[in-house]
Design an enzyme around this catalytic site. Structure first.
Site, short mmCIF file in Angstrom:
data_model
loop_
_atom_site.label_atom_id
_atom_site.label_comp_id
_atom_site.label_asym_id
_atom_site.label_seq_id
_atom_site.Cartn_x
_atom_site.Cartn_y
_atom_site.Cartn_z
N ASP A 198 -3.73 -1.44 -15.73
CA ASP A 198 -4.25 -2.25 -14.61
C ASP A 198 -5.69 -2.13 -14.55
O ASP A 198 -5.94 -1.09 -14.06
CB ASP A 198 -3.53 -2.10 -13.35
CG ASP A 198 -4.06 -2.61 -11.98
OD1 ASP A 198 -5.20 -3.39 -12.06
OD2 ASP A 198 -3.46 -2.36 -11.08
N LYS A 224 -13.00 -9.07 -8.35
CA LYS A 224 -13.49 -7.66 -8.08
C LYS A 224 -14.86 -7.44 -8.73
O LYS A 224 -15.48 -6.40 -8.56
CB LYS A 224 -12.57 -6.77 -8.53
CG LYS A 224 -11.17 -6.74 -7.77
CD LYS A 224 -10.73 -5.50 -7.21
CE LYS A 224 -9.54 -5.81 -6.01
NZ LYS A 224 -8.44 -5.21 -6.41
#
Ligand SMILES: *Cc1c(COP(=O)(O)O)cnc(C)c1O
Length: 404
Positions: A198, A224
């Site tokens: 991840d 992000k």
């Protein structure tokens, strides 16, 4: 060197005020802010060439298709995948993990083992628990240490020939710990297990070289790292993506459909059912280009300075405790002050224009480990400054006075 003044001008939101104070945005681990070039890419798409992709003969559709496939190529190059069809567009990290977890339903049997870590975001826990319920596979957990690092000896001891899959985040969103994924991947491969990393929290700071890592799956969210929300990628090695069945059925993912039988399209389309977030994919690539124009080495060196400065300044406050003491951290500071609830600190900081996150950060097992309800999390990006950290520190002192 990073020209911070110029960089801040690239982000229109950074000049706004909140509650009458200049915004100090320290919630970057939840989502990053968006530079003008990315906003422009979105406006340009809807102003000039909005069309559905891969099926139109008309000019707009061809332009949109080209831009979308060029974006896939930019991502392939950035992450150093071998083939661009190993880059699957998703709606984000959560979608990517669910896609793989769903695919493994048909590859696992009861008693097979899969390994998660104690440092995970809920989105890298829950889909796998659901997979275990479907298949009877057993979920094992790599424990963490007080410093907020993975216990690698315990990890080695968990691996055996029943282990089929290991899934760990590259960087913990709650503590900022950078996990030793090279070692994790190597050891998993020695017992024949696949690995999913991840990368949601690592990719804003680090440019991972996926072929060198030899990782099987890697998932990313655009929002992000300066891109828009609702788009991301799943990287998968070609051989693995060929092994997994499609996740969703629909348009775009088929070769031929009759009521007797449907055959699926090849990669990457097999996993991209329906009209995707076309504009989002294009803007994601623009964000990557923008960050590369600054350079990830420059970004991480500057962010490390912010981390060291913020850590030293915050620790001067009596009764303040920082969680996560790894030497290998991204610019995340998770803290509490003795006897004060993190939510109360966060609310006062907001009144003073400082945006932080409070709570369990979608990583409740970490909070349970430390026996705390949550933390205040200040997470820095390359567009933040030491002056902003001074504002944070002054605001935390004020909150402590008011609440203590
Ligand atoms: C943010 C984050 C996620 C979830 O990302 P979404 O964009 O909400 O799907 C997963 N894991 C980590 C480590 C994260 O930081």
């Amino acid at each position: 060197m990073l020209n911070i003044k110029k960089i801040r001008q690239d982000f229109p939101i950074l000049s706004r005020t909140v509650n009458g104070k200049p915004l100090v945005y320290f919630d970057n681990a939840a989502t990053s802010q968006t530079p003008q070039v990315v906003i422009d890419a979105i406006v340009d798409y809807y102003s000039r060439y909005n069309a559905n992709i891969h099926r139109g003969v008309h000019t707009l559709s061809q332009e949109a298709t080209d831009a979308y496939e060029n974006a896939r190529n930019t991502l392939k190059t950035h992450f150093n995948a071998k083939h661009s069809h190993e880059i699957i567009f998703t709606s984000g990290t959560t979608h990517g993990i669910n896609l793989v977890a769903n695919g493994f339903s048909s590859l696992l049997k009861a008693e097979d083992e899969i390994i998660v870590s104690a440092l995970e975001h809920h989105s890298n826990i829950v889909p796998w628990q659901m997979l275990c319920e479907r298949t009877g596979a057993v979920l094992k957990v790599i424990p963490m240490t007080q410093a907020g690092e993975l216990d690698m000896q315990a990890y080695s001891a968990l691996l055996n020939n029943k282990t089929k899959l290991v899934f760990v985040n590259h960087v913990s969103n709650a503590l900022g710990t950078v996990n030793p994924i090279e070692d994790i991947i190597k050891q998993a491969h020695q017992v024949g297990a696949a690995v999913l990393i991840d990368g949601a929290q690592a990719t804003p700071h680090i440019k991972p070289n996926l072929q060198a890592l030899n990782v099987d799956f890697y998932v990313v969210s655009a929002h992000k790292l300066c891109g828009p929300t609702g788009v991301g990628i799943l990287y998968g090695k070609e051989e693995w993506l060929n092994k997994l069945p499609p996740y969703q059925g629909g348009g775009e993912m088929i070769a031929e459909v009759t009521f007797k039988k449907t055959t699926y399209a090849g990669l990457p389309h097999k996993f991209e059912a329906g009209t995707p977030n076309i504009c989002g994919g294009i803007a994601f690539a623009t964000a990557i280009d923008y960050m590369n124009s600054i350079g990830f080495d420059t970004i991480s060196a500057y962010e490390n300075e912010l981390l060291a400065y913020g850590t030293a300044e915050l620790l001067k406050i009596d009764g303040l405790k920082i969680y996560g003491a790894s030497d290998c951290k991204t610019a995340v500071i998770s803290f509490n002050i003795d006897g004060i609830h993190p939510y109360d600190i966060g609310s006062i900081l907001d009144k003073l224009g400082v945006a932080v996150r409070t709570g369990h950060h979608c990583a409740q097992p970490i909070m349970d480990f430390y026996k705390i309800p949550g933390t205040v999390r200040a997470s820095f990006s390359f567009y933040n400054t030491k002056e902003e950290i001074d504002v944070l520190v002054a605001a935390v002192k004020k909150a402590k006075l008011m609440l203590g």
